[in-house]
Motif scaffolding. Structure first.
Motif, mmCIF file in Angstrom:
data_model
loop_
_atom_site.group_PDB
_atom_site.id
_atom_site.type_symbol
_atom_site.label_atom_id
_atom_site.label_comp_id
_atom_site.label_asym_id
_atom_site.label_seq_id
_atom_site.Cartn_x
_atom_site.Cartn_y
_atom_site.Cartn_z
ATOM 1 N N VAL A 1 10.247 39.598 56.298
ATOM 2 C CA VAL A 1 10.687 38.390 55.599
ATOM 3 C C VAL A 1 9.730 38.126 54.450
ATOM 4 O O VAL A 1 8.509 38.121 54.640
ATOM 5 C CB VAL A 1 10.720 37.169 56.539
ATOM 6 C CG1 VAL A 1 11.023 35.891 55.754
ATOM 7 C CG2 VAL A 1 11.761 37.374 57.636
ATOM 8 N N VAL A 2 10.281 37.923 53.255
ATOM 9 C CA VAL A 2 9.489 37.607 52.068
ATOM 10 C C VAL A 2 9.786 36.175 51.669
ATOM 11 O O VAL A 2 10.934 35.820 51.391
ATOM 12 C CB VAL A 2 9.820 38.561 50.902
ATOM 13 C CG1 VAL A 2 8.994 38.197 49.674
ATOM 14 C CG2 VAL A 2 9.578 40.008 51.313
ATOM 15 N N GLU A 3 8.752 35.341 51.643
ATOM 16 C CA GLU A 3 8.899 33.924 51.317
ATOM 17 C C GLU A 3 7.921 33.576 50.205
ATOM 18 O O GLU A 3 6.726 33.805 50.326
ATOM 19 C CB GLU A 3 8.634 33.068 52.556
ATOM 20 C CG GLU A 3 8.489 31.578 52.302
ATOM 21 C CD GLU A 3 9.692 30.977 51.605
ATOM 22 O OE1 GLU A 3 9.493 30.329 50.553
ATOM 23 O OE2 GLU A 3 10.831 31.155 52.098
ATOM 24 N N ALA A 4 8.445 33.022 49.114
ATOM 25 C CA ALA A 4 7.600 32.702 47.966
ATOM 26 C C ALA A 4 6.629 31.561 48.247
ATOM 27 O O ALA A 4 5.536 31.508 47.680
ATOM 28 C CB ALA A 4 8.468 32.356 46.756
ATOM 29 N N ALA A 5 7.014 30.631 49.120
ATOM 30 C CA ALA A 5 6.138 29.511 49.464
ATOM 31 C C ALA A 5 5.008 29.984 50.376
ATOM 32 O O ALA A 5 5.076 31.075 50.950
ATOM 33 C CB ALA A 5 6.948 28.411 50.147
ATOM 34 N N PRO A 6 3.979 29.154 50.547
ATOM 35 C CA PRO A 6 2.871 29.571 51.421
ATOM 36 C C PRO A 6 3.279 29.760 52.880
ATOM 37 O O PRO A 6 2.660 30.540 53.600
ATOM 38 C CB PRO A 6 1.854 28.422 51.283
ATOM 39 C CG PRO A 6 2.200 27.750 50.002
ATOM 40 C CD PRO A 6 3.680 27.902 49.843
ATOM 41 N N LEU A 7 4.321 29.044 53.320
ATOM 42 C CA LEU A 7 4.800 29.135 54.696
ATOM 43 C C LEU A 7 6.305 28.922 54.704
ATOM 44 O O LEU A 7 6.843 28.199 53.845
ATOM 45 C CB LEU A 7 4.143 28.070 55.581
ATOM 46 C CG LEU A 7 2.655 28.239 55.902
ATOM 47 C CD1 LEU A 7 2.101 26.934 56.473
ATOM 48 C CD2 LEU A 7 2.445 29.391 56.884
ATOM 49 N N PRO A 8 7.018 29.503 55.663
ATOM 50 C CA PRO A 8 8.455 29.223 55.759
ATOM 51 C C PRO A 8 8.694 27.794 56.218
ATOM 52 O O PRO A 8 7.978 27.270 57.076
ATOM 53 C CB PRO A 8 8.933 30.240 56.814
ATOM 54 C CG PRO A 8 7.723 30.535 57.636
ATOM 55 C CD PRO A 8 6.560 30.451 56.687
ATOM 56 N N LEU A 9 9.680 27.134 55.610
ATOM 57 C CA LEU A 9 10.096 25.773 55.964
ATOM 58 C C LEU A 9 9.011 24.724 55.716
ATOM 59 O O LEU A 9 9.055 23.628 56.275
ATOM 60 C CB LEU A 9 10.546 25.702 57.434
ATOM 61 C CG LEU A 9 11.735 26.599 57.806
ATOM 62 C CD1 LEU A 9 12.002 26.542 59.303
ATOM 63 C CD2 LEU A 9 12.983 26.182 57.042
ATOM 64 N N VAL A 10 8.050 25.039 54.856
ATOM 65 C CA VAL A 10 6.964 24.078 54.625
ATOM 66 C C VAL A 10 7.476 22.811 53.946
ATOM 67 O O VAL A 10 6.969 21.704 54.218
ATOM 68 C CB VAL A 10 5.820 24.734 53.821
ATOM 69 C CG1 VAL A 10 6.273 25.071 52.396
ATOM 70 C CG2 VAL A 10 4.593 23.852 53.802
ATOM 71 N N ALA A 11 8.471 22.916 53.082
ATOM 72 C CA ALA A 11 9.001 21.728 52.417
ATOM 73 C C ALA A 11 9.665 20.788 53.400
ATOM 74 O O ALA A 11 9.633 19.562 53.226
ATOM 75 C CB ALA A 11 9.992 22.131 51.329
ATOM 76 N N GLN A 12 10.276 21.334 54.443
ATOM 77 C CA GLN A 12 10.981 20.503 55.417
ATOM 78 C C GLN A 12 10.049 19.969 56.499
ATOM 79 O O GLN A 12 10.199 18.831 56.947
ATOM 80 C CB GLN A 12 12.108 21.312 56.084
ATOM 81 C CG GLN A 12 13.237 21.694 55.167
ATOM 82 C CD GLN A 12 12.950 22.958 54.363
ATOM 83 O OE1 GLN A 12 11.897 23.592 54.513
ATOM 84 N NE2 GLN A 12 13.891 23.335 53.514
ATOM 85 N N LEU A 13 9.082 20.780 56.933
ATOM 86 C CA LEU A 13 8.301 20.438 58.120
ATOM 87 C C LEU A 13 6.854 20.087 57.836
ATOM 88 O O LEU A 13 6.176 19.554 58.720
ATOM 89 C CB LEU A 13 8.332 21.605 59.126
ATOM 90 C CG LEU A 13 9.709 22.086 59.582
ATOM 91 C CD1 LEU A 13 9.562 23.225 60.567
ATOM 92 C CD2 LEU A 13 10.521 20.948 60.182
#
Length: 404
Positions: A172-184
């Motif tokens: 999995v490649v995610e541009a943010a520092p962590l997956p779902l960081v904006a939501q959680l």
């Protein structure tokens, strides 16, 4: 009103049709859908459908008895091409016109693709519709594959989980520092990152995709990252969000800005037009969640039939996701400055144990949001308390449905 046209035959469109009949509309009901399928359940597409039996399709949202009882004209497999409010007409792509007194815009959203070199190579998929899922499942069930999922949001994470369950090698490649960081937020997003690792999936964060590499036969065989790395890949799934389907409304005089702009009663600037579901920006917010698509139609139809905004929504945000055998549930309004406290269960090295946990987001001494992994009963209790405190419309019925 003699005729109401629902444009969009997915979850929110079906709920709108149900509400029209439930609230006493006995006139002509037309439902337009660009897919040829009857309304079906989308959440399984990234989960059970990918890992299920080859001849299984996701369940229809309505059976033959209800389909007939709605007494609607179903125009399926045809796209809406325009809306002429002065002429009270919905224009269809095949040249037909539907004369109508009221319109429910329920056209949903479309998966965003990668606007990069190689984005059209064979083996590159998005996952939004049943036909998308059929194409992806055909590849995943034909032997072991090296899979790269671009995007660590809900669709990306759920698809990665399904691919790992099928035995594929997954990154999995995610541009943010962590997956779902904006939501959680960062603390709980780190827990979700741990679920990927626990499921045997490689997680690469903090970098984007620069391009896709293909074979001479036109099939994808690699993903080029912005930091210079090259990931081998035979299947690429792009899960970088969705764009609301508003193109057909250009020139209609409706206000469009990342969705159809509505007040908090789902009513547009034209009282004979309401919008619901993923396409609707209700009271300044566009929420791409199952509960929004099911709660909004009741209020929208009440206001459409009244001819003005007689009722307003006060929803409590709620979403869930199934990943790596874990059920993630979240409800409430999180802000960046909130304090997160684990109220039940424990985290060991940032990961939950087999019994899960419940975390509370607190602000000024009060609970503002709740997150759980595999703790449905206490989550439902806190969610109900939050809904009651906020005076959220429809919260009680939604809690009962989700808890059953």
């Amino acid at each position: 009103m003699r005729t109401v046209t629902v444009v969009g035959a997915s979850l929110s469109g079906l709920y709108a049709a149900r509400e029209l009949r439930a609230q006493g509309f006995d006139g002509r009901l037309v439902v337009v859908g660009d897919e040829p399928h009857r309304p079906y359940d989308r959440p399984p597409l990234s989960k059970d459908y990918l890992t299920g039996a080859p001849d299984e399709d996701p369940p229809d949202l309505t059976d033959d008895e209800e389909f007939s009882a709605l007494d609607a004209e179903w125009l399926l497999g045809v796209r809406a091409a325009g809306l002429d409010p002065p002429g009270r007409t919905v224009l269809l792509a095949d040249g037909r016109e539907v004369r109508t007194d009221g319109v429910v815009v329920a056209t949903g959203a479309s998966a965003r693709g990668l606007p990069l070199p190689g984005g059209r190579l064979a083996g590159v998929h998005t996952l939004r519709t049943l036909d998308d899922a059929r194409a992806l499942r055909a590849e995943l069930t034909s032997g072991p594959r090296r899979v790269v999922v671009v995007g660590g949001g809900f669709i990306g994470s759920e698809t990665a989980s399904s691919c790992a369950r099928l035995g594929h090698g997954v990154t999995v490649v995610e541009a943010a520092p962590l997956p779902l960081v904006a939501q959680l937020g960062p603390e709980m997003a780190a827990v979700c990152a741990g679920l990927h690792r626990r499921g045997g999936v490689e997680l690469i964060t903090g970098t984007g995709v620069a391009g896709l590499r293909g074979t001479g036969a036109g099939a994808v065989d690699g993903v080029e990252l912005a930091d210079g790395r090259l990931l081998p890949a035979e299947v690429v799934v792009v899960g970088i969000g969705a764009a609301p389907n508003t193109g057909w409304l250009a020139g209609s005089t409706l206000a469009l800005r990342d969705g159809v702009l509505c007040d908090d009663g789902c009513v547009t600037a034209l009282p004979e037009v309401v919008a619901v579901g993923d396409v609707a920006r209700v009271g300044g917010t566009r929420a791409e969640h199952w509960t929004s698509a099911t709660e909004q139609p009741r209020t929208a139809i009440r206001n459409l039939l009244a001819g003005h905004t007689a009722e307003r929504l006060r929803p409590l945000p709620y979403f869930w996701s199934d990943q790596y055998g874990a059920r993630i549930q979240f409800a409430g309004h999180r802000l960046p400055g909130d304090t997160v406290r684990v109220a039940e269960g424990t985290l060991t090295d940032g990961a939950p144990d087999a019994t899960g946990f419940l975390a509370l987001y607190e602000r000024e001494g009060r609970t503002a949001a709740v997150l759980s992994i595999d703790r449905p009963r206490p989550f439902t209790r806190v969610r109900r308390e939050l809904a009651c405190a906020a005076g959220a419309v429809g919260a009680e019925s939604t809690v009962r449905a989700d808890a059953s």
